[in-house]
Design a protein around this motif. Structure first.
Motif, PDB file in Angstrom:
ATOM      1  N   UNK A 127      -1.402  -8.183   2.965  1.00  0.00           N
ATOM      2  CA  UNK A 127      -1.699  -9.427   2.259  1.00  0.00           C
ATOM      3  C   UNK A 127      -3.182  -9.681   2.110  1.00  0.00           C
ATOM      4  N   UNK A 128      -3.974  -9.234   3.085  1.00  0.00           N
ATOM      5  CA  UNK A 128      -5.421  -9.463   3.051  1.00  0.00           C
ATOM      6  C   UNK A 128      -6.146  -8.428   2.195  1.00  0.00           C
ATOM      7  N   UNK A 129      -5.799  -7.139   2.383  1.00  0.00           N
ATOM      8  CA  UNK A 129      -6.581  -6.056   1.784  1.00  0.00           C
ATOM      9  C   UNK A 129      -5.785  -5.145   0.855  1.00  0.00           C
ATOM     10  N   UNK A 130      -4.450  -5.242   0.866  1.00  0.00           N
ATOM     11  CA  UNK A 130      -3.624  -4.309   0.117  1.00  0.00           C
ATOM     12  C   UNK A 130      -3.103  -3.213   1.016  1.00  0.00           C
ATOM     13  N   UNK A 131      -2.010  -2.561   0.579  1.00  0.00           N
ATOM     14  CA  UNK A 131      -1.344  -1.578   1.435  1.00  0.00           C
ATOM     15  C   UNK A 131      -2.203  -0.347   1.711  1.00  0.00           C
ATOM     16  N   UNK A 132      -3.062   0.037   0.771  1.00  0.00           N
ATOM     17  CA  UNK A 132      -3.884   1.239   0.990  1.00  0.00           C
ATOM     18  C   UNK A 132      -4.846   1.038   2.157  1.00  0.00           C
ATOM     19  N   UNK A 133      -5.515  -0.117   2.197  1.00  0.00           N
ATOM     20  CA  UNK A 133      -6.465  -0.357   3.280  1.00  0.00           C
ATOM     21  C   UNK A 133      -5.756  -0.622   4.598  1.00  0.00           C
ATOM     22  N   UNK A 134      -4.522  -1.097   4.544  1.00  0.00           N
ATOM     23  CA  UNK A 134      -3.749  -1.238   5.780  1.00  0.00           C
ATOM     24  C   UNK A 134      -3.497   0.131   6.412  1.00  0.00           C
ATOM     25  N   UNK A 135      -3.188   1.134   5.578  1.00  0.00           N
ATOM     26  CA  UNK A 135      -3.006   2.495   6.087  1.00  0.00           C
ATOM     27  C   UNK A 135      -4.317   3.081   6.603  1.00  0.00           C
ATOM     28  N   UNK A 136      -5.401   2.824   5.895  1.00  0.00           N
ATOM     29  CA  UNK A 136      -6.711   3.326   6.326  1.00  0.00           C
ATOM     30  C   UNK A 136      -7.100   2.731   7.673  1.00  0.00           C
ATOM     31  N   UNK A 193       3.864  -3.907  16.483  1.00  0.00           N
ATOM     32  CA  UNK A 193       2.535  -4.032  15.882  1.00  0.00           C
ATOM     33  C   UNK A 193       2.567  -3.742  14.392  1.00  0.00           C
ATOM     34  N   UNK A 194       3.348  -2.731  14.010  1.00  0.00           N
ATOM     35  CA  UNK A 194       3.454  -2.398  12.582  1.00  0.00           C
ATOM     36  C   UNK A 194       4.119  -3.523  11.804  1.00  0.00           C
ATOM     37  N   UNK A 195       5.161  -4.124  12.384  1.00  0.00           N
ATOM     38  CA  UNK A 195       5.872  -5.200  11.705  1.00  0.00           C
ATOM     39  C   UNK A 195       5.032  -6.453  11.542  1.00  0.00           C
ATOM     40  N   UNK A 196       4.122  -6.706  12.499  1.00  0.00           N
ATOM     41  CA  UNK A 196       3.281  -7.890  12.411  1.00  0.00           C
ATOM     42  C   UNK A 196       1.992  -7.637  11.632  1.00  0.00           C
ATOM     43  N   UNK A 197       1.300  -6.542  11.981  1.00  0.00           N
ATOM     44  CA  UNK A 197      -0.014  -6.286  11.384  1.00  0.00           C
ATOM     45  C   UNK A 197       0.070  -5.692   9.989  1.00  0.00           C
ATOM     46  N   UNK A 198       1.100  -4.850   9.736  1.00  0.00           N
ATOM     47  CA  UNK A 198       1.201  -4.203   8.432  1.00  0.00           C
ATOM     48  C   UNK A 198       1.251  -5.190   7.276  1.00  0.00           C
ATOM     49  N   UNK A 199       2.231  -6.115   7.266  1.00  0.00           N
ATOM     50  CA  UNK A 199       2.268  -7.109   6.184  1.00  0.00           C
ATOM     51  C   UNK A 199       1.028  -8.005   6.153  1.00  0.00           C
ATOM     52  N   UNK A 200       0.478  -8.338   7.338  1.00  0.00           N
ATOM     53  CA  UNK A 200      -0.708  -9.191   7.383  1.00  0.00           C
ATOM     54  C   UNK A 200      -1.894  -8.503   6.706  1.00  0.00           C
ATOM     55  N   UNK A 201      -2.156  -7.242   7.076  1.00  0.00           N
ATOM     56  CA  UNK A 201      -3.276  -6.513   6.481  1.00  0.00           C
ATOM     57  C   UNK A 201      -3.040  -6.232   5.002  1.00  0.00           C
TER      58      UNK A 201
END
Length: 396
Positions: free
Chosen positions: A162-171, A152-160
């Motif tokens: 790309x959409x919102x930036x790494x900070x919002x992916x962590x949030x 899930x991290x490998x698929x969703x992390x880069x996707x999120x």
């Protein structure tokens, strides 16, 4: 294994499902910062070697939390402690999303420590309902939550990202962890019915646990866990970064990492089935150690000219070995533990694994700083697996 009266099969399945999801969320949250490291490093203008420092701090916190969590699990209950672990993880992700370097320090402590206690808590809970015969397979199924979380991290992390930036992916990951902690609440009446409110924590608990796992029976598994978990940490921390520095995009690197993690799911179940009376677990773990060491020493051969399919073959070898040993080792640890110390011994053996997760990423970071070679870092960290494999396979 269990000292409790048998429970209906549906209770075991409910416990397995709850702990599978709990550990999936914990793995996703803990692995997300390394997966997103290329974006974080670029945004904050950091040296990639600092990622090893972050992982080292996280593993040091995990070591302390796992060695000392046994008394707290008994006092508050395994399910309540699972909720606490998820909340600590969410706090760590929120601090990392804030960005300044000092916040990453506290993120590594809270997130790493909180996520690491998910395994002792889930193992304690399942130990109430599972029989010794079921244990290798049940624990292996539960531990497939780790590759599921990494997938899930490998698929969703880069996707999120790309959409919102790494900070919002962590949030987003932090919010998901809090939400699932709340979802677990209705199950507490059943799964925390064995808690001991009068149980208190003592500093001597650390030393007692270490003494037990260093006895001859458990010693090979403790040092085996050190090697296995350390190499797993190296792979999950640096593999995506390695691919991006070879010239591949973050999305492509994350996708290949996710595909490799898929192999670990049936791999863990297969090894658990094989270790349930078909192959001696000690020999099986020795073979896995040789396999992960062999995969690691092949990494220096990888160059930018290699096709993704070729890199994927080596990644599959890593996934089928370094990512797939957990259930067999946990079940064997519980089997060999003295009466009344199953939880303590599981936490103690896993704490040796955290020592490996602390040391080997730092070794890798040192190799990367001095030589600039990711492949050499993998090979140096993996080579001791040949010694561990020989030790485990040697008949007493």
């Amino acid at each position: 294994m269990s000292t409790y009266a048998p429970h209906p099969q549906r209770i075991l399945m409910l416990a397995l499902g709850a702990m599978f999801l709990q550990q999936s969320f914990a793995t996703l949250g803990r692995s997300l910062p390394p997966i997103l490291a290329p974006a974080i490093v670029a945004d904050l203008s950091l040296d990639p070697a600092w990622l090893g420092v972050y992982i080292g701090i996280s593993s040091a916190a995990a070591l302390v939390f796992q060695l000392g969590c046994g008394s707290f699990i008994l006092r508050y209950g395994a399910l309540r402690f699972s909720q606490i672990a998820l909340l600590l993880l969410a706090a760590g992700l929120g601090l990392a999303a804030a960005g300044p370097m000092v916040f990453f320090l506290f993120s590594a402590i809270l997130g790493g420590g909180g996520a690491a206690t998910s395994t002792p808590a889930s193992s304690h809970l399942l130990g109430r309902y599972v029989t010794a015969r079921q244990a290798p397979l049940i624990y292996s199924i539960k531990q497939t939550a780790v590759p599921a979380g990494l997938l899930a991290a490998g698929l969703l992390g880069p996707l999120l990202t790309g959409m919102w930036g790494w900070r919002w992916a962590l949030v987003a990951s932090a919010i998901a962890a809090v939400a699932f902690a709340l979802v677990l609440q209705p199950l507490r009446a059943e799964f925390d019915s064995d808690r001991l409110p009068g149980k208190s924590f003592r500093l001597s608990d650390f030393w007692t646990t270490i003494q037990v796992v260093l006895r001859p029976g458990l010693r090979p598994y403790a040092f085996g866990c050190l090697m296995f978990n350390g190499l797993q940490a190296v792979f999950t921390t640096y593999f995506v970064l390695f691919l991006t520095e070879l010239g591949h995009s973050l999305t492509a690197a994350g996708a290949l990492f996710a595909v490799a993690m898929i192999i670990a799911v049936p791999g863990r179940i297969f090894w658990g089935w094989l270790g349930s009376g078909r192959v001696e677990p000690r020999l099986l773990l020795g073979g896995l150690s040789l396999g992960m060491a062999g995969s690691a020493v092949l990494m220096p051969l990888v160059t930018p000219a290699w096709p993704m399919l070729g890199i994927g073959v080596i990644a599959t070898g890593f996934s089928a070995t370094a990512m797939s040993w957990h259930g067999v080792l946990l079940a064997e640890t519980a089997r060999l533990a003295p009466d009344g110390m199953h939880g303590h011994c599981t936490g103690g053996v896993l704490s040796f694994g955290q020592v490996g997760a602390l040391i080997l990423p730092l070794v890798y970071a040192g190799v990367l700083l001095t030589t600039g070679s990711h492949g050499l870092g993998f090979a140096i960290c993996g080579a001791p697996g040949f010694v561990v494999g020989w030790w485990l396979m040697r008949r007493r």
